[in-house]
Design an enzyme around this catalytic site. Structure first.
Site, mmCIF file in Angstrom:
data_model
loop_
_atom_site.group_PDB
_atom_site.id
_atom_site.type_symbol
_atom_site.label_atom_id
_atom_site.label_comp_id
_atom_site.label_asym_id
_atom_site.label_seq_id
_atom_site.Cartn_x
_atom_site.Cartn_y
_atom_site.Cartn_z
ATOM 1 C CB SER A 65 -0.903 -0.007 1.223
ATOM 2 O OG SER A 65 -0.119 -0.115 2.489
ATOM 3 C CG HIS A 123 -4.383 -1.202 -1.007
ATOM 4 N ND1 HIS A 123 -4.531 0.006 -1.223
ATOM 5 C CD2 HIS A 123 -3.917 -1.245 0.336
ATOM 6 C CE1 HIS A 123 -4.845 0.627 -0.198
ATOM 7 N NE2 HIS A 123 -4.447 -0.195 1.084
ATOM 8 C CE LYS A 176 -7.266 -0.486 1.937
ATOM 9 N NZ LYS A 176 -7.914 -0.842 3.084
#
Length: 397
Positions: free
Chosen positions: A186, A214, A244
């Site tokens: 990340s 991610h 996310k």
């Protein structure tokens, strides 16, 4: 040695953080977390959100949340194992399993909770965990709960991983050995070398665990890093967030049916924390449906990321080793990085400084997160501000 009270401890250490440029100020948003955000009456271009696909403000997710809240209520009312499991939870987990190409999946209250839950439910004293040295804090904390021996290997260093896997297996000291890695890291935006990790794992009989927080919704046509490499049937644990790219809140573990059954009877956050609320679950279902039926949002995300990264590099900034939309702008010193972020803010760009202890000292950066919701005009305005502030602080020529 003289003891100190809590108040003295807090004052001294907070002052030290502020002096060293390590203190983080939190500014509440006065509206939705979209490509433009409002703080203290000002509109700013938002480059700090994990809302990759813009789904957090998508009207389809909002409507799903409203309808589910009216039907099922504001909260789930209990833990999953008593009577907090709603039909919505079961539907979400079925869709997650199909999305991740696994037999089953289980949803948790956060991605952090997933790593607290899954690692400690399987690993324990007498086991060993091989962990990439740049793994997320939630993986580190999840490993600490296990009482297993944790062996760190150099970041994406496959020679080091292989040597340590061989040594751990040859020692005969461990019942089970697991290798854990982020799918996408990340802070730098680089991708784990999953094909190599799988080959090493199969050679030394390692359990494989990928935290794809991610990567899910971003890589592999949305299905994540594991799908990106075509390894869905060779990874034991796939971890992801629902906060996310999915745009809501929560997390999940996907894997074999036996693994998910085991987590439902042995993972502590599942057993002892109230289930995700109906509105959030319904929004997640809507988001997964969107991800599975079209690639427009992912294509726009990647186009915007390429545009921003190329623009920053043209100006003379370093974006490091990123292979994904995560776009670090490497500044260096902690105070210099904080000053740069503050000037961006003053000029209308919200892009937070990331400094020690989140990243090593001297590698402070502004972590930019372009999304599918940004327009080219927004990114051009942000690049103009970067150029102005970079020249002002003598970071670019």
């Amino acid at each position: 040695m003289a003891s100190i009270g809590l108040a003295s401890f807090l004052r001294r250490n907070l002052a030290e953080l502020k002096e060293k440029g390590l203190y983080n100020t939190i500014e509440p948003l006065e509206g939705p977390n979209g490509p433009i955000i409002r703080i203290v009456g000002r509109d700013l271009i938002n480059l700090s959100s994990n809302n990759y696909l813009g789904l957090a403000t998508d009207s389809r997710l909002v409507e799903a949340a409203v309808e589910a809240t009216r039907t099922f209520g504001a909260g789930s009312g209990a833990v999953r194992t008593i009577n907090g499991t709603l039909a919505l939870h079961a539907e979400l987990e079925e869709k997650l399993a199909a999305f991740k190409h696994t037999e089953a999946a289980v949803a948790y209250q956060s991605g952090f909770n997933c790593n607290m839950a899954a690692i400690s439910a399987v690993m324990g004293a007498g086991d060993a965990i091989l962990s990439d040295e740049l793994n997320h804090a939630s993986i580190i904390d999840g490993c600490r709960l296990t009482k297993a021996t944790v062996i760190r290997y150099g970041h994406s260093d496959m020679d080091d991983l292989r040597a340590k896997a061989q040594e751990a297996r040859a020692s005969g000291k461990y019942d089970k050995i697991m290798v854990i890695t982020d799918g996408v890291f990340s802070m730098d935006g680089d991708i784990a070398k999953l094909p190599d990790i799988v080959r090493i794992a199969e050679e030394f009989d390692l359990i494989t665990y990928v935290d794809d927080a991610h990567g899910s919704g971003v890589l592999g046509e949305g299905a994540g890093t594991v799908k990106h490499f075509g390894l869905s049937d060779r990874i034991d644990f796939q971890i992801g967030t629902l906060s996310k790219a999915v745009g809501v809140v929560g997390g999940y573990v996907a894997g074999s049916r036996d693994l998910i059954d085991w987590l439902k009877v042995r993972s502590r956050p599942f057993l002892f924390s109230t289930a995700l609320p109906p509105g959030a679950v319904a929004s997640c279902i809507a988001a997964i449906d969107i991800l599975r039926t079209g690639k427009e949002l992912q294509e726009r995300l990647w186009a915007n990321a390429a545009y921003l990264q190329q623009g920053l590099r043209r100006l003379g900034f370093s974006t490091g080793v990123t292979e994904t939309p995560i776009t670090p702008c490497i500044i260096g010193g902690e105070e210099e990085t904080q000053r740069f972020s503050a000037r961006l803010y003053e000029e209308g760009v919200y892009a937070k400084a990331i400094v020690f202890p989140t990243v090593p000292r001297g590698t402070g950066r502004i972590r930019n997160m372009p999304t599918a919701a940004h327009t080219t005009e927004m990114l051009d305005r942000a690049l103009a501000v970067y150029e102005k502030v970079g020249r002002e602080l003598k970071l670019i020529g």
